[in-house]
Design an enzyme around this catalytic site. Structure first.
Site, mmCIF file in Angstrom:
data_model
loop_
_atom_site.group_PDB
_atom_site.id
_atom_site.type_symbol
_atom_site.label_atom_id
_atom_site.label_comp_id
_atom_site.label_asym_id
_atom_site.label_seq_id
_atom_site.Cartn_x
_atom_site.Cartn_y
_atom_site.Cartn_z
ATOM 1 C CB CYS A 80 1.453 2.382 6.515
ATOM 2 S SG CYS A 80 0.031 2.482 5.429
ATOM 3 C CD GLU A 105 -2.707 -1.062 4.804
ATOM 4 O OE1 GLU A 105 -2.194 0.025 4.463
ATOM 5 O OE2 GLU A 105 -3.922 -1.197 5.035
#
Length: 272
Positions: free
Chosen positions: A227, A193
């Site tokens: 993020c 990720e």
């Protein structure tokens, strides 16, 4: 690595319900130690109070969620534990993502080598201590406190690592994939990720107060170090000036400072 490898056989043969119970006991222990864990998140990761509370809650949720899911998928006889999993976690969610990776790998019968970000090693150490204290075998979960480069050079090429879970930069994720590819042989699963560029598009029908609230929350929660943080804001020309004036007022009203002060809205960035 030797210890995690030798512990795999006994851990993988435990009934999935036993492994899930350890995760649920971990979740209970996290809740008992919540005040302590919040304090470590504030001190070591620079998280403000609400972000630290959310951090512990998310870690608890991960443990309980994977405890349930592992028992559901265990009915599929094709799904078997693989071996030693390397989990590399980031500093921006030093307890939640750390335990999310670790708990998912453990409850499905794998042993784990956990490599937290060096900036937040203390939170990771405390999480591992808690898991061992509620019955997780010492050789099922091993912690590495080290700069990432050394781990990448020493552990990643070792063929006893049969899967890697990584959350961090795109650059590092790409490097990990290359090192694993160079090993040859069977493909090594990599769950990576690596964040992205998040945009918000605002048209003239949007309520300015709501836009301001959402922009400020998305761009400045966790000091923008997640993020999912807002990176680019597009506003329709017709309402641009009014919207921007309100948004600027919103973030100028934020209190920036020491996260241990409960009045602080935005804490520090993790390092220079």
């Amino acid at each position: 690595l030797d210890e995690a490898q030798s512990g795999f056989e006994a851990w993988s043969k435990r009934d999935v319900a036993e492994r899930a119970e350890i995760l649920n006991r971990t979740a209970d222990a996290l809740e008992r130690h919540m005040a302590e864990l919040i304090a470590i998140c504030m001190r070591e990761a620079g998280k403000v109070a609400q972000d630290s509370i959310d951090e512990v809650r998310e870690a608890v949720d991960f443990c309980r969620y994977y405890a349930v899911r592992a028992q559901e998928i265990a009915e599929d006889q094709r799904l078997l534990p693989r071996g030693v999993v390397l989990c590399i976690s980031p500093w921006n969610f030093p307890l939640a993502i750390f335990l999310g990776q670790v708990s998912a790998a453990l409850v499905t019968g794998n042993t784990v080598i956990a490599k937290p970000a060096e900036q937040t090693s203390m939170i990771a150490q405390r999480a591992v201590d808690i898991m061992h204290s509620v019955g997780l075998p010492e050789d099922a979960l091993k912690l590495i406190i080290s700069p990432g480069k050394e781990v990448g050079e020493t552990v990643l090429p070792d063929e006893r690592i049969i899967a890697v879970m990584f959350t961090g930069s795109t650059q590092t994720g790409t490097l990990i994939s290359q090192v694993l590819a160079e090993r040859g042989g069977e493909q090594v699963p990599l769950i990576a990720e690596t964040g992205g560029q998040n945009a918000m598009i605002v048209d003239s029908t949007a309520l300015p107060e709501q836009v301001t609230r959402d922009v400020v929350a998305s761009a400045f929660q966790s000091a923008g170090q997640r993020c999912s943080a807002l990176r680019v804001l597009y506003i329709q020309d017709d309402v641009y000036d009014e919207m921007l004036r309100m948004i600027r007022g919103g973030f100028e009203a934020l209190t920036i400072g020491n996260p241990e002060n409960l009045a602080t809205d935005v804490g520090p960035v993790i390092d220079p």
